[in-house]
Enzyme design. Structure first.
Site, short mmCIF file in Angstrom:
data_model
loop_
_atom_site.label_atom_id
_atom_site.label_comp_id
_atom_site.label_asym_id
_atom_site.label_seq_id
_atom_site.Cartn_x
_atom_site.Cartn_y
_atom_site.Cartn_z
N THR A 276 0.70 -1.22 0.02
CA THR A 276 -0.19 -0.10 -0.27
C THR A 276 1.02 1.15 -0.05
OG1 THR A 276 0.12 0.16 2.36
CG2 THR A 276 -1.77 -0.88 1.39
N ASP A 277 0.44 2.28 -0.26
CA ASP A 277 1.05 3.64 -0.02
C ASP A 277 0.78 3.69 1.62
OD1 ASP A 277 2.36 6.13 0.05
OD2 ASP A 277 1.13 6.75 -1.63
N TRP A 278 1.60 4.90 2.16
CA TRP A 278 1.50 4.98 3.60
C TRP A 278 -0.03 5.49 4.14
CZ3 TRP A 278 5.43 2.50 1.80
CH2 TRP A 278 6.37 2.48 2.47
#
Ligand code: BGC
Length: 770
Positions: A276-278
């Site tokens: 995932t992105d953060w």
């Protein structure tokens, strides 16, 4: 926002309590993975799928900038170790302009600076995969020596919307340029034994709101937004992909099985793992895991629990968990940490500074050069105008931030090159900037990654100074920089249109210098295209430096004196007016954002709908001139499975130089309408001495030429006559030839996925022409 409390559950503590016992299967190589997965408890498997963050994260935030790695302070994050099975944690670090880690550490005299390389849009302006490969190699060297396993780069979204605040982290408005350069970067990095992460997958084209639902046609997705990723996956085998924050056609990218499994793993297929992105874990962990999302970053305890619970409750098949674990383990066994690479914490910063400088100079684009104003003779006296001489824009913010050992401003670079500065004027600027920054209104420039307030300064009134400078110096140089944006925002229109104080500065300086017959040069130290038409006639030369990294001043000076003959070309269109753009009244939008312009992104729009540009895609001048000849195709122009285009380029000017040669194709309209031009190949000559020629060759294969037919869910090559236009830019076509495709060809069938849930009106040239 963040406090460092240890919150990870006792599961991990128990795991490490039993570490070191030899009778457990150990991860030793690829072959050992099956045995290790069999030996893993469900909790251990879930732990491997969730990043090893120990900071407390808040629920109501959309995102966080990564600094959760503990082994390398300031690195974005790390995975969890499962010591009893010999699985180490691996360290992930940004980013697109170099390695982002903290430059200093508590109680440690060593420093951890990293080279700040040019922004990706500057790198793209080189149109030089070999150079981008070298930059990738240099970044990887630093990452490896600082103990990083996986780089969170390249950023490769399409610059489809001019004000996207993250465009400079990406290469181009064109998917082919993006795909070629991302491939080069990935190869450059991964050949050093460090991983890359293609990001942000996909259709993440605005910064203002990360939670937007991007509504895009299947054709635009395949041809524009996914294309670069597809090219890099197929030709460079990246270790990882980062799914973006946004939704695509109603589904979060991180929860989309269609995106992460059907397209990425089945159609292409991709062999690494997806993270995932953060984000703050506010998405549905079960959906994500099921969709083929391997690693949830930066990671929180509840995510481990939800994976465990979902398996125990029977909603999540443990085989899916195993699949996701396997993908990660297959990469872990390749990492420096796993291979026990003994990193030095002392990378070759001096050598990499040279790489950065060379790349920066090669990425500069000469936009205007009347009467051959440039190159300048070194030794001249220069009057510098503009506050960016004091506050240079070397690079980006947020995850693109890099802490370099030093930065070379433009005045320093000019002095290094033997120019004499108008010291009075320079001193005035120093005082002016210092005084304004001491006020409440303009404050200090924030330095921290979370510091989002960077007020831009108005320009100093130089009406008097300009007259004095014009009399006393040989040349006036004006530096225009981007506004300091905030990390979490888009560029504003104030950053596209020059402010009144900047316009006045240009007027005052150009009038004064014109009066005495001396030239004025503008350096555009900007992050993206700006408005130029209202002022460009007043100056003699314009050099676009973009945000070129720590060597800004040296690289600008290399070009100004002609030690580097500029060969950069624009990877993004400079429009005349923002309101010319087909989305200008819709962008940025909230909630559902419809990509109405469809496949007509960037120059595809301008060329198809006959809209004039300020500087077109592919444009850039040189200090020499080139002639094109012998433009032809092979096979008598009859396409079989590929076709070769030839062109000869000759340096007909007086100094050595390189030329970027671009091959555009106009495909015939059939069942599918086609843009007026699409870039299908490019090549850069070697350095040609005056009078020397180079024969260039370009291969166009069927997939590259094909369009995406949504009804068939397939790439098709429609029959008819294809015009091949070889040029120095998208508008400067030097010669046209043709080839023909006899009958419609189905090139590749793919999964019929990612369809919009709603009908929407797409831009069509067929409507336009009645
Ligand atoms: C950014 C990513 C970055 C990540 C880790 C996010 O906020 O969108 O590009 O890699 O943080 O720092």
């Amino acid at each position: 926002m963040i406090c460092s409390t240890l919150i990870m559950s006792s599961v991990y503590l128990n795991m490490s309590a039993v570490s070191g016992q030899e009778n457990f299967p150990q991860l030793t190589d690829k072959e050992s993975i099956n045995g290790v997965i069999e030996a893993m408890t469900l909790e251990e498997k879930a732990a491997l799928l969730v990043g090893g963050n120990t900071q407390e994260l808040e629920d109501d935030e959309d995102e966080i900038i990564g600094d959760q790695a503990e082994r390398v302070p300031g690195a974005a994050g790390e995975t969890q170790a499962i010591e009893r099975l010999g699985i180490p944690s691996i360290v992930l670090a940004d980013g697109p302009m170099g390695v982002r880690i903290d430059p200093t550490r508590e109680d440690d005299a060593n420093t951890y600076y990293a080279t700040k390389f040019p922004a990706p849009n500057a790198l793209a302006s080189t149109w030089d995969p070999e150079l981008v490969y070298e930059v990738g190699k240099a970044v990887a060297h630093e990452a490896k020596e600082y103990g990083i396993d996986l780089l969170l780069a390249p950023g490769m979204n399409i610059q489809s919307y001019l004000l996207n605040g993250r465009n400079y982290e990406y290469f181009s408005e064109d998917p082919y340029v993006t795909g070629m350069l991302a491939t080069a970067f990935v190869n450059g990095v991964q050949n050093q034994g460090i991983g890359t992460t293609l990001k942000h997958f996909a259709a993440y084209n605005q910064r203002a709101d990360n939670t937007i639902n991007a509504i895009v046609s299947q054709r635009a997705l395949r041809e524009i937004y996914l294309k670069g990723f597809e090219m890099a996956v197929k030709s460079a085998d990246p270790w990882a992909v980062m799914a973006s924050y946004n939704k695509i056609n109603g589904t979060w990218a991180t929860e989309s099985e269609e995106l992460l499994t059907s397209v990425l793993r089945q159609d292409w297929p991709f062999n690494g793992f997806v993270m995932t992105d953060w984000e703050f874990g506010q998405r549905d962990t079960f959906q994500q895991t099921n969709a083929g999302l391997n690693l949830l970053m930066p990671g929180r305890e509840e995510q481990v629990e939800s994976i465990v619970n979902a398996v125990q409750e029977g909603t999540l098949d443990e085989r899916i968990v195993d699949r996701n674990v396997r993908d990660i383990l297959e990469i872990i066994v390749e990492t420096p940490t796993f291979l026990e690479y003994d990193h030095s914490d002392a990378p070759h910063l001096a050598a990499n500074a040279d790489v950065s400088r060379h790349a920066a100079a090669d990425g500069m684009v000469l936009l205007k050069n009347d009467e051959r104003t440039l190159p300048l003779k070194s030794g001249l006296t220069v009057s510098l105008f503009g506050t960016p001489q004091v506050e240079p824009m070397t690079g980006g913010r947020g995850s693109a931030l890099v802490y370099p050992p030093y930065e070379v401003s433009i005045p320093e670079g000019l002095e290094n090159k033997g120019f004499t500065l108008d010291q009075d004027l320079y001193d005035k600027y120093q005082t002016y900037v210092a005084e304004l920054r001491a006020t409440k209104e303009f404050g200090q420039i924030g330095e921290g990654i979370f510091d989002t307030t960077f007020p831009t300064l108005p320009e100093m009134d130089v009406a008097e100074e300009a007259i004095k400078a014009a009399n006393e110096s040989d040349v006036g140089i004006i530096i225009l920089a981007s506004e300091f944006g905030s990390y979490g925002a888009d560029r504003s229109l104030d950053d596209f249109y020059l402010s009144e104080s900047k316009q006045k500065m240009i007027d005052d300086v150009s009038t004064a210098f014109e009066e005495v017959g001396k030239p004025v040069v503008v350096i555009l130290n900007v992050e993206g295209p700006i408005e130029v038409v209202s002022w460009r006639d007043k100056v003699d030369a314009i050099l676009l430096s973009w945000q070129p990294g720590q060597e800004l001043g040296n690289a600008v000076s290399d070009v100004l004196v002609g030690e580097v003959n500029p060969a950069g070309k624009l990877p993004q269109t400079f429009p005349i007016d923002y309101h010319d753009l087909p989305y200008s009244d819709r962008y940025p939008g909230t909630d559902d954002f419809v990509y109405e312009e469809d496949i007509y992104v960037g120059y595809r729009y301008h060329t198809t709908f006959d809209l004039e540009t300020a500087y077109e895609f592919g444009y850039g001048l040189s200090y020499t001139d080139f002639d094109y000849s012998n433009i032809r195709v092979n096979r008598n122009g009859k396409f079989k499975d590929k076709i070769t285009v030839f062109a000869t380029v000759e340096n007909v000017g007086e100094v050595p130089g390189r030329e970027v040669v671009q091959v555009y194709v106009k495909a015939p309209d059939g069942k599918l309408e086609k843009p007026e031009l699409e870039l299908k190949a490019f090549n850069k000559t070697k350095e040609l001495q005056p009078g020397k020629k180079e024969n260039l060759k370009f291969e166009l294969d069927a997939k590259n030429l094909a369009s995406f037919d949504e009804n068939l869910s397939a790439w098709v090559l429609e029959k008819g006559t294809y015009e091949v236009k070889v040029g120095a830019s998208s508008e400067d076509i030097k010669g046209t030839t043709t080839f023909s495709v006899k009958k419609d060809m189905m090139i590749e069938k793919v999964n019929d996925v990612l369809a919009p849930e709603v009908d929407f009106k797409r831009l069509s040239k067929r409507d336009n022409k009645g």
